[in-house]
Design an enzyme around this catalytic site. Structure first.
Site, PDB file in Angstrom:
ATOM      1  N   LYS A  66     118.001  15.948 -53.967  1.00 38.20           N
ATOM      2  CA  LYS A  66     117.648  14.712 -54.664  1.00 38.20           C
ATOM      3  C   LYS A  66     118.657  14.420 -55.766  1.00 38.20           C
ATOM      4  CE  LYS A  66     112.594  14.786 -54.875  1.00 38.20           C
ATOM      5  NZ  LYS A  66     111.511  14.836 -55.853  1.00 38.20           N
ATOM      6  N   HIS A  68     105.052  20.273 -20.520  1.00 37.50           N
ATOM      7  CA  HIS A  68     106.082  19.787 -19.600  1.00 37.50           C
ATOM      8  C   HIS A  68     107.435  19.717 -20.287  1.00 37.50           C
ATOM      9  CE1 HIS A  68     103.102  18.801 -16.499  1.00 37.50           C
ATOM     10  NE2 HIS A  68     102.314  18.700 -17.558  1.00 37.50           N
ATOM     11  N   LYS A  76     102.327  10.175 -56.702  1.00 43.59           N
ATOM     12  CA  LYS A  76     101.773  10.961 -57.808  1.00 43.59           C
ATOM     13  C   LYS A  76     102.553  10.664 -59.096  1.00 43.59           C
ATOM     14  CE  LYS A  76     100.974  15.800 -59.010  1.00 43.59           C
ATOM     15  NZ  LYS A  76     100.970  17.175 -58.546  1.00 43.59           N
ATOM     16  N   GLU A 128     106.501  23.798 -46.994  1.00 36.97           N
ATOM     17  CA  GLU A 128     106.811  23.520 -48.393  1.00 36.97           C
ATOM     18  C   GLU A 128     106.070  24.523 -49.280  1.00 36.97           C
ATOM     19  OE1 GLU A 128     108.160  19.413 -50.252  1.00 36.97           O
ATOM     20  OE2 GLU A 128     105.997  19.507 -50.095  1.00 36.97           O
ATOM     21  N   GLU A 179     112.482   6.976 -52.972  1.00 39.28           N
ATOM     22  CA  GLU A 179     112.183   6.293 -51.711  1.00 39.28           C
ATOM     23  C   GLU A 179     111.005   5.335 -51.878  1.00 39.28           C
ATOM     24  OE1 GLU A 179     112.611   9.511 -52.160  1.00 39.28           O
ATOM     25  OE2 GLU A 179     113.619  10.462 -50.434  1.00 39.28           O
ATOM     26  N   GLY A 221     100.948  17.492 -54.225  1.00 41.10           N
ATOM     27  CA  GLY A 221     101.174  16.385 -53.284  1.00 41.10           C
ATOM     28  C   GLY A 221     100.678  16.696 -51.882  1.00 41.10           C
ATOM     29  N   ARG A 222     101.050  17.869 -51.367  1.00 42.46           N
ATOM     30  CA  ARG A 222     100.679  18.197 -49.974  1.00 42.46           C
ATOM     31  C   ARG A 222      99.209  18.634 -49.857  1.00 42.46           C
ATOM     32  NH1 ARG A 222     104.366  21.321 -52.174  1.00 42.46           N
ATOM     33  NH2 ARG A 222     104.032  23.548 -52.488  1.00 42.46           N
TER      34      ARG A 222
HETATM   35  C1  G6Q Z   1     104.306  17.736 -51.995  1.00 46.00           C
HETATM   36  C2  G6Q Z   1     105.561  17.410 -52.621  1.00 46.00           C
HETATM   37  C3  G6Q Z   1     106.206  16.115 -52.163  1.00 46.00           C
HETATM   38  C4  G6Q Z   1     105.640  14.861 -52.810  1.00 46.00           C
HETATM   39  C5  G6Q Z   1     106.589  13.696 -52.528  1.00 46.00           C
HETATM   40  C6  G6Q Z   1     106.101  12.398 -53.088  1.00 46.00           C
HETATM   41  O1  G6Q Z   1     103.632  18.690 -52.277  1.00 46.00           O
HETATM   42  O2  G6Q Z   1     105.410  17.461 -54.001  1.00 46.00           O
HETATM   43  O3  G6Q Z   1     106.155  15.956 -50.774  1.00 46.00           O
HETATM   44  O4  G6Q Z   1     104.366  14.595 -52.337  1.00 46.00           O
HETATM   45  O5  G6Q Z   1     107.864  14.003 -53.033  1.00 46.00           O
HETATM   46  O6  G6Q Z   1     105.955  12.483 -54.474  1.00 46.00           O
HETATM   47  P1  G6Q Z   1     105.191  11.377 -55.258  1.00 46.00           P
HETATM   48  O7  G6Q Z   1     103.799  11.318 -54.777  1.00 46.00           O
HETATM   49  O8  G6Q Z   1     105.311  11.730 -56.707  1.00 46.00           O
HETATM   50  O9  G6Q Z   1     105.901  10.070 -54.942  1.00 46.00           O
END
Ligand code: G6Q
Length: 542
Positions: free
Chosen positions: A505, A385, A207, A354, A213, A268-269
């Site tokens: 972070k 199990h 996003k 989250e 990462e 994001g989620r």
């Molecule tokens: C989700 C969070 C988080 C996000 C990641 C990746 O709701 O905001 O999990 O999706 O940190 O972020 P980017 O898509 O910006 O790389």
């Protein structure tokens, strides 16, 4: 409302009701009411919910629904669907429902109807996906793309992975799909193992397009591709971006003509049904992707319009809250009886934890009661199990969601009936248990009886659908999205920010140069962190 005001009359009544009914057993509730199994059910968007094996009665449900009303749930639903900036700490609208609104619908955001924008991107995604699927999109050397690697993390990874696994039955089996999220170099190394760069497409999904990462993995991907293809121009054939930031995408070196957009009003989620799902659209095709969106939308409409007493996300959200706040449960297990849903619990962990792992209210005051429970789970029957022992006979109350399907996508003799018999058996065993009298009557010696007794009274929801189709998956995800919203509303927390991920972070950014420094860095952390960094540097040097 202040925190104190969030303890409404219904909340207080629920506290007394919980005290009065705590010792009541599901055995007695079922014995007293032969119609119980018929009454406590809901239907929506192809999903059937049996919630009769919960520790509730009509009064519990009436009070919970009253609580939803007193918490302003109706108004909050309308605010969300109308594009109001309900994510107040980031001053953003929360409009994932617009991602699955059908053509012709209209959802306004800052004076702009976003539905045509959504469909514009969907059409571009479909055209691109089709080119990969019919092998007409050629790599730099002229070979068609055979391998698709999504690089992203968190919300830009878990949805695509989960949906790819869930709908693998519908995917093009001649294409290879892999997902890289972890900054651990192993993740990237294993993802590209054995692949030909000339046949590999990377989708960089982020996003913000600044996530450490993802950018680290994206740079490694570019180096890996260019080491073989030896021409900067290859990037245009082997890299596409999914992002909200054209500026960052072009700064990275990807042509914005190869960028698929989404918007800051998509969390994001909550983004798997946006362009973040590009790898999914390539895998199972635009038609299935649109069918999945239709499933999401059907659940959205149910949530928006159904009376609370029949509203599946409202009921599920309220039940989770009942156990969390009034009966002391700390976790909820999600147990899909379908191997294709093996990543569904991991996906739900982010969605639920989250979103609702918050301890201050919208007004910034400490909450006065527990919020988001820990979600976890594994597909059945495997979990039976391993960890089910604790659910059946441990000291904790762990409500479970069991998810099953009437028809298997891979029918094979007795397999499916055996699988489903376990769904029904587990729900039955958890609710009704086995009394000392029953155990004794089987000839169990007295000393062994306590070990073989099942107390029961363990609550379950059973969710059934006809078959795991794209539409059913969409409905299932939307069900949980909205039940998270129901709970967040009643807890008066912001389910749409995630400040809790920031501190770690920022500290990592400070420590990276300390690990990379060729000379001993001056460390100013606490004594434990200082010592760990020194030890790591020394061990690495050996
Ligand atoms: C989700 C969070 C988080 C996000 C990641 C990746 O709701 O905001 O999990 O999706 O940190 O972020 P980017 O898509 O910006 O790389």
């Amino acid at each position: 409302m202040t925190t104190a005001e969030s303890i409404t009359p219904a909340w207080k009544a629920l506290e007394s009701h919980a005290d009065e009914t705590r010792s009541r057993h599901l055995r007695d509730l079922f014995a007293a009411d032969p119609a119980r199994a018929d009454r406590y059910t809901a239907n929506a968007a192809g999903l059937f919910l049996d919630y009769s094996k919960n520790r509730i009665d009509d009064q519990t449900m009436a009070l919970l629904i009253q609580l939803a009303g007193e918490s302003g749930l109706r108004e909050r639903i309308d605010l969300m669907f109308s594009g109001a900036p309900i994510n107040i700490t980031e001053n953003r609208a929360v409009l994932h429902v617009a991602l699955r609104a059908p053509t012709g619908a209209s959802i306004m955001h800052n004076g702009v109807d976003v539905v045509p924008l959504v469909h514009g991107v969907l059409d571009r995604m479909a055209a691109f996906a089709q080119k990969i699927r019919d092998r007409s999109w050629k790599g730099h050397t002229g070979k068609p793309i055979k391998n698709v690697i999504n690089i992203g993390i968190g919300g830009s990874d878990l949805g695509p992975v989960m949906a790819y696994e869930a709908l693998r039955h519908y995917t093009d089996r001649d294409l290879v799909f892999r997902f890289v999220s972890n900054v651990d170099g192993t993740d990237f190394a294993e993802a590209v193992h054995g692949l030909d760069p000339a046949e590999t497409l990377f989708i960089i999904s982020s996003k913000t397009f600044t996530t450490l990462e993802t950018m680290t993995n994206a740079r490694s991907a570019r180096a890996w591709a260019l080491a073989a293809l030896k021409d900067e121009k290859a990037v245009a054939r082997h890299f596409v971006a999914v992002s909200t930031s054209a500026k960052e995408v072009s700064a990275f070196g990807i042509d914005t003509a190869n960028m698929f957009e989404f918007w800051d009003w998509v969390g994001g989620r909550y983004s798997m049904d946006s362009a973040i799902g590009l790898s999914n659209m390539i895998a199972f095709g635009p038609d299935h992707f649109r069918a999945m969106l239709a499933g999401f939308h059907a659940m959205d409409e149910h949530f928006r319009t159904a009376p609370f007493a029949q509203n599946m996300p409202v009921i599920m959200g309220l039940l989770g809250l009942w156990y969390t706040d009034f009966l002391g449960a700390e976790t909820i297990a999600v147990l899909p009886y379908d191997q294709y849903l093996k990543r569904f619990p991991a996906y739900l962990q982010q969605l639920t934890m989250e979103s609702n792992g918050k301890s201050v209210t919208l007004e910034g005051k400490p909450v006065s009661h527990p919020t988001g429970p820990v979600y976890w789970g594994e597909p059945g029957t495997n979990g039976q199990h391993s960890f089910y022992q604790l659910i059946h006979q441990g000291t904790r109350l762990i409500p479970c969601d069991l998810i099953g399907f009437a028809r298997s996508l891979n029918p094979n003799g007795r397999h499916h009936d055996i699988l489903m018999s376990n769904v029904f058996a587990q729900a039955e065993a958890l609710a009704f248990g086995k009394t000392p009298e029953q155990v004794k009557s089987e000839g169990t010696p007295d000393w062994l009886v306590p070990h073989r007794v099942f107390e029961g009274n363990r609550p379950t929801n059973v969710i059934l659908a006809d078959q795991l189709t794209p539409a059913v998956l969409g409905a299932l995800v939307a069900l949980y999205e909205h039940s998270v919203f129901v709970q967040g509303t009643i807890w008066r927390i912001n389910s749409f920010d995630q400040w809790g991920v920031e501190l770690g972070k920022a500290l990592a950014q400070r420590i990276i140069p300390e690990l990379e420094s060729p000379t001993e860095p001056a460390l100013a952390h606490d004594s434990s962190t200082n010592a760990l960094i020194k030890r790591y540097r020394a061990m690495r040097a050996r």
